[in-house]
Scaffold this motif. Structure first.
Motif, short mmCIF file in Angstrom:
data_model
loop_
_atom_site.label_atom_id
_atom_site.label_comp_id
_atom_site.label_asym_id
_atom_site.label_seq_id
_atom_site.Cartn_x
_atom_site.Cartn_y
_atom_site.Cartn_z
N GLN A 42 22.12 -30.74 40.04
CA GLN A 42 22.25 -32.12 40.53
C GLN A 42 21.15 -32.92 39.85
O GLN A 42 19.99 -32.50 39.84
CB GLN A 42 22.08 -32.20 42.04
N MET A 43 21.50 -34.06 39.28
CA MET A 43 20.53 -34.90 38.57
C MET A 43 20.46 -36.25 39.27
O MET A 43 21.48 -36.89 39.50
CB MET A 43 20.96 -35.10 37.12
N THR A 44 19.25 -36.67 39.60
CA THR A 44 19.05 -37.97 40.22
C THR A 44 18.15 -38.79 39.33
O THR A 44 16.99 -38.42 39.09
CB THR A 44 18.42 -37.83 41.63
N GLU A 45 18.68 -39.90 38.82
CA GLU A 45 17.92 -40.79 37.95
C GLU A 45 17.32 -41.91 38.78
O GLU A 45 17.99 -42.52 39.60
CB GLU A 45 18.81 -41.38 36.87
N SER A 46 16.04 -42.19 38.54
CA SER A 46 15.34 -43.30 39.20
C SER A 46 14.77 -44.22 38.13
O SER A 46 14.41 -43.77 37.05
CB SER A 46 14.21 -42.78 40.08
N ASP A 47 14.70 -45.51 38.47
CA ASP A 47 14.12 -46.46 37.52
C ASP A 47 12.60 -46.39 37.57
O ASP A 47 12.03 -45.59 38.30
CB ASP A 47 14.64 -47.88 37.75
N LYS A 48 11.96 -47.24 36.81
CA LYS A 48 10.49 -47.24 36.72
C LYS A 48 9.83 -47.46 38.08
O LYS A 48 8.76 -46.92 38.36
CB LYS A 48 10.06 -48.32 35.73
N ALA A 49 10.47 -48.23 38.96
CA ALA A 49 9.94 -48.52 40.29
C ALA A 49 10.22 -47.40 41.29
O ALA A 49 9.76 -47.46 42.43
CB ALA A 49 10.52 -49.83 40.80
N GLY A 50 10.99 -46.38 40.88
CA GLY A 50 11.29 -45.27 41.77
C GLY A 50 12.60 -45.43 42.53
O GLY A 50 12.94 -44.58 43.35
N LYS A 51 13.34 -46.50 42.28
CA LYS A 51 14.61 -46.74 42.95
C LYS A 51 15.70 -45.87 42.30
O LYS A 51 15.84 -45.86 41.08
CB LYS A 51 15.00 -48.21 42.84
N VAL A 52 16.48 -45.17 43.14
CA VAL A 52 17.54 -44.31 42.62
C VAL A 52 18.61 -45.17 41.95
O VAL A 52 19.12 -46.12 42.54
CB VAL A 52 18.16 -43.45 43.74
N VAL A 53 18.92 -44.82 40.71
CA VAL A 53 19.92 -45.54 39.93
C VAL A 53 21.27 -44.83 40.00
O VAL A 53 22.30 -45.47 40.16
CB VAL A 53 19.47 -45.66 38.45
N GLN A 54 21.26 -43.51 39.87
CA GLN A 54 22.50 -42.74 39.91
C GLN A 54 22.21 -41.29 40.23
O GLN A 54 21.11 -40.79 40.00
CB GLN A 54 23.23 -42.82 38.57
N THR A 55 23.23 -40.63 40.76
CA THR A 55 23.20 -39.19 40.96
C THR A 55 24.39 -38.63 40.20
O THR A 55 25.47 -39.20 40.23
CB THR A 55 23.28 -38.84 42.46
N SER A 56 24.17 -37.54 39.51
CA SER A 56 25.24 -36.94 38.72
C SER A 56 25.15 -35.43 38.77
O SER A 56 24.17 -34.88 39.28
CB SER A 56 25.17 -37.45 37.28
N LEU A 57 26.16 -34.79 38.24
CA LEU A 57 26.18 -33.32 38.14
C LEU A 57 26.07 -32.93 36.68
O LEU A 57 26.56 -33.63 35.79
CB LEU A 57 27.49 -32.75 38.70
N LEU A 58 25.43 -31.81 36.44
CA LEU A 58 25.27 -31.28 35.10
C LEU A 58 25.74 -29.83 35.09
O LEU A 58 25.29 -29.02 35.91
CB LEU A 58 23.81 -31.35 34.65
N ALA A 59 26.63 -29.52 34.17
CA ALA A 59 27.06 -28.14 33.94
C ALA A 59 26.51 -27.71 32.59
O ALA A 59 26.61 -28.44 31.61
CB ALA A 59 28.58 -28.05 33.94
#
Length: 171
Positions: A42-59
């Protein structure tokens, strides 16, 4: 007639030339990096301020030519498809190139294959920092990596961060 298509041929040639030159160090890829079943994250991307931008799956799957990374959004739409071969990284299929994802995949490679980072990336420099280890290549920052529980936090030079957590059934 030929002059009409010359810009298209030139653009195609430039894209082909860029396939393996992405500014990342070429890893010394182990023969077998992941199990035959592959790995899920599970990948969770956050911006510079720490706000979650997206969650994705990685295989991540072992292929005969290397490792295949497929990142999808919550609906299963591919965000990034990359193959890591002995020659380096290349796009897989017709998904637009995603440089940030490729950097995150490269950063998590030592974690994924349980190998020494310097053995995988002998041309990169690893420097300890207060927030994990900073990796540099050709006098520029690549990423900062730190362990976060069972996962890994990767911070890119632009300040975006990715929390990568195993989603495998086994623990």
């Amino acid at each position: 007639m030929l002059k009409k298509f010359m810009p298209i041929f030139a653009a195609a040639w430039l894209l082909a030339a860029c396939t393996f030159s992405d500014g990342l160090p070429r890893p010394h890829l182990p023969q077998t990096a992941v199990s035959a079943d592959g790995r899920w994250f599970q990948m969770t991307e956050s911006d510079k301020a720490g706000k979650v931008v997206q969650t994705s799956l990685l295989a991540v799957a072992q292929e005969t030519e290397g490792l295949r990374f497929v990142q999808t959004d919550a609906l299963g739409v591919p965000k990034s498809r990359q193959i890591l071969t002995r020659k380096g990284w290349k796009n897989d299929g017709f998904v637009m190139p995603n440089a940030a994802s490729r950097q995150v995949f490269a950063a998590m490679l030592p974690y994924l294959v349980s190998a020494d980072t310097l053995a995988l990336y002998p041309d990169a420099k690893q420097m300890p920092s207060e927030n994990g280890a900073l990796f540099r290549y050709k006098n520029r920052d690549l990423w900062r990596v730190s362990k976060q529980g069972d996962g890994l936090k990767v911070v890119l030079p632009d300040g975006r961060s990715w929390l990568v957590i195993p989603a495998d059934e086994e623990k």
